[in-house]
Design an enzyme around this catalytic site. Structure first.
Site, short mmCIF file in Angstrom:
data_model
loop_
_atom_site.label_atom_id
_atom_site.label_comp_id
_atom_site.label_asym_id
_atom_site.label_seq_id
_atom_site.Cartn_x
_atom_site.Cartn_y
_atom_site.Cartn_z
N HIS A 63 0.85 -1.19 0.00
CA HIS A 63 0.00 0.00 0.00
C HIS A 63 0.89 1.23 0.00
O HIS A 63 1.96 1.22 0.60
CB HIS A 63 -0.92 0.01 1.23
CG HIS A 63 -2.07 0.95 1.10
ND1 HIS A 63 -1.97 2.28 1.40
CD2 HIS A 63 -3.34 0.73 0.67
CE1 HIS A 63 -3.14 2.86 1.17
NE2 HIS A 63 -3.99 1.95 0.72
N GLU A 75 -7.86 -4.93 -0.51
CA GLU A 75 -8.38 -5.72 -1.63
C GLU A 75 -8.28 -7.22 -1.38
O GLU A 75 -9.02 -7.99 -1.98
CB GLU A 75 -7.62 -5.37 -2.93
CG GLU A 75 -7.54 -3.90 -3.24
CD GLU A 75 -8.86 -3.32 -3.73
OE1 GLU A 75 -9.92 -3.80 -3.30
OE2 GLU A 75 -8.82 -2.39 -4.53
N1 COA Z 1 4.14 -7.39 -4.84
C1 COA Z 1 5.46 -7.42 -5.04
N2 COA Z 1 6.26 -6.34 -4.90
C2 COA Z 1 5.67 -5.20 -4.55
C3 COA Z 1 4.29 -5.11 -4.31
C4 COA Z 1 3.52 -6.27 -4.47
N3 COA Z 1 2.20 -6.24 -4.29
N4 COA Z 1 4.01 -3.85 -3.97
C5 COA Z 1 5.15 -3.16 -3.98
N5 COA Z 1 6.17 -3.99 -4.34
C6 COA Z 1 7.57 -3.64 -4.47
C7 COA Z 1 7.80 -2.82 -5.73
O1 COA Z 1 8.06 -3.65 -6.85
C8 COA Z 1 8.97 -1.98 -5.35
O2 COA Z 1 10.13 -2.74 -5.52
P1 COA Z 1 11.47 -2.07 -6.14
O3 COA Z 1 11.84 -0.99 -5.16
O4 COA Z 1 12.43 -3.20 -6.19
O5 COA Z 1 11.06 -1.53 -7.47
C9 COA Z 1 8.78 -1.73 -3.85
O6 COA Z 1 7.95 -2.80 -3.40
C10 COA Z 1 8.13 -0.42 -3.55
O7 COA Z 1 6.96 -0.33 -4.33
P2 COA Z 1 6.33 1.02 -4.80
O8 COA Z 1 5.93 0.87 -6.23
O9 COA Z 1 7.19 2.19 -4.44
O10 COA Z 1 5.06 1.08 -3.90
P3 COA Z 1 3.85 1.99 -4.16
O11 COA Z 1 3.58 2.73 -2.91
O12 COA Z 1 3.99 2.79 -5.38
O13 COA Z 1 2.74 0.89 -4.46
C11 COA Z 1 0.78 -0.30 -4.58
C12 COA Z 1 1.59 0.71 -3.76
C13 COA Z 1 -0.54 -0.59 -3.87
C14 COA Z 1 0.49 0.32 -5.96
C15 COA Z 1 1.61 -1.59 -4.72
O14 COA Z 1 1.91 -2.12 -3.46
C16 COA Z 1 0.93 -2.62 -5.62
O15 COA Z 1 1.07 -2.56 -6.85
N6 COA Z 1 0.22 -3.61 -5.01
C17 COA Z 1 -0.47 -4.61 -5.78
C18 COA Z 1 -1.79 -4.07 -6.35
C19 COA Z 1 -2.82 -3.86 -5.26
O16 COA Z 1 -3.00 -4.68 -4.38
N7 COA Z 1 -3.54 -2.75 -5.39
C20 COA Z 1 -4.59 -2.39 -4.44
C21 COA Z 1 -4.13 -1.25 -3.59
S1 COA Z 1 -5.24 -0.91 -2.26
#
Ligand code: COA
Length: 354
Positions: free
Chosen positions: A246, A299
């Protein structure tokens, strides 16, 4: 120097709000002055709608959602091709565009909140080759949405679980879709336009589009023993684990626990699977990313709950919108009172004129 992993907006305060507060470090969510854990068990969706609208500045004692659903039903034959669109979120976005704005935010809010379940259920029925079912204004919002979607009278347990879900996700700070709705409002545009924009922002898998894929993941994993190898293979392929991580929470999303509890009476076999997959995913992600806590988000158990109450997975994201449209409405009302245009800046990194 800009952080290449940041869009520069993290943590930037764009509004004062009395509607909800997210504490990502401690995993707390307060909605209209109440903890989400208490709200989910002590409040109906109708009461939660009143709470968020009042927190946003509206004067309302009880929203006439049944009458609003009945009014929306009159629009169903006149939605053009909206119900034939392949995705529920596209259908909802297009159908909402048929609600005529009156210029009174509260009137438009109730119309939109009432319309969302009618349009989503009508889309689901049409997609299944069945005729849409008219709303019953005497039922609760949750019960009527389930009845219009499934064609059967829902059990009290299913209605209660869905009601808890709708309350739990009604608002969540300055989420991307809420920001979208507030930006649209800030230009002086109408509430219906803000709802249409909100649906567009919510559709993406990084925001509200994850619960369907979470269920696909649980199906693909099949057995608890397969969780670890499946997750490892998924990460090796460069994909993210849906329902995990998140932007704000650095601990488990408090809504995950609320929904996990709410779905328990329905004794879904999937709940056991989900717990096993969450345990495996948390362990693997902790090992992979010790500096970036990645725990279950809302989710994850949304998928289990919406499946257990009998909704098709194609309606999951749109069911999120059925609730969040109330939060967006409250934000529109609150934003309108500021009278202030939201106009962020960008940093020019293009070519310089010769
Ligand atoms: N699975 C695997 N790796 C994940 C991940 C996940 N669900 N969520 C984040 N990461 C990793 C990223 O790949 C990143 O790795 P890196 O630094 O090697 O590139 C690191 O963790 C940081 O991620 P980041 O993209 O900065 O986090 P964010 O704050 O932008 O992302 C979300 C938040 C929710 C978009 C992200 O966690 C995600 O895509 N989750 C899956 C989709 C989801 O469940 N969405 C519903 C949200 S309520």
């Amino acid at each position: 120097m800009t952080n290449p992993t940041s869009n520069g907006l993290e943590g930037v305060v764009v509004a004062d709000t009395a509607i909800s507060e997210v504490d990502g470090e401690r995993g707390h969510l307060v909605i209209a002055g109440a903890d989400v854990e208490r709200l989910a068990v002590a409040t109906t969706f109708e009461q939660a709608v009143t709470s968020v609208l009042v927190a946003g500045g509206a004067r309302i004692s009880a929203p006439a959602l049944g009458a609003a659903r009945a009014a929306a039903w009159e629009l169903v034959p006149r939605l053009g091709d909206a119900l034939a669109l392949p995705e529920a979120m596209d259908a909802l976005r297009t159908a909402l565009g048929h609600v005529r704005p009156t210029g009174d935010d509260l009137v438009d809010a109730i119309a939109a909140i009432g319309a969302a379940p009618v349009f989503v259920a009508a889309w689901g029925r049409t997609r299944a080759g069945a005729a849409p079912i008219a709303p019953d204004p005497a039922l609760s919002h949750a019960a009527d949405y389930l009845r219009m979607s499934t064609g059967a009278s829902p059990t009290p347990d299913a209605t209660k679980a869905l009601d808890a879900y709708l309350v739990t996700v009604i608002d969540h700070g300055m989420s991307a879709s809420t920001f979208t709705a507030r930006v649209i409002t800030s230009t002086g545009s109408d509430l219906i336009s803000a709802m249409v924009g909100g649906v567009g922002a919510l559709k993406g898998p990084l925001h509200g589009g994850a619960p369907g894929p979470v269920l696909d993941m649980l199906d693909a994993i099949g057995t608890p023993a397969n969780a670890e190898p499946w997750i490892l293979a998924e990460l090796a392929a460069g994909r993210r684990i849906m329902g995990m991580g998140h932007r704000i929470y650095r601990v488990r999303d408090p809504r995950a626990a609320v929904l996990e509890t709410a779905v328990r009476p329905l004794a879904s076999r999937r709940l056991e699977m989900a717990r096993a997959v969450e345990t495996a995913a948390s362990k693997i992600l902790r090992e992979r990313k010790p500096d970036r806590p990645l725990a279950a988000n809302v989710e994850f158990y949304t998928a289990v709950l919406l499946d257990a109450v009998g909704l098709p997975r194609e309606q999951f994201s749109a069911t999120f919108a059925v609730s969040r449209i109330a939060g967006w409405s409250a934000h529109v009302i609150e934003q309108r009172r500021t009278g202030r245009l939201i106009r962020p800046a960008s940093r020019y990194v293009g070519a310089t004129p010769a």
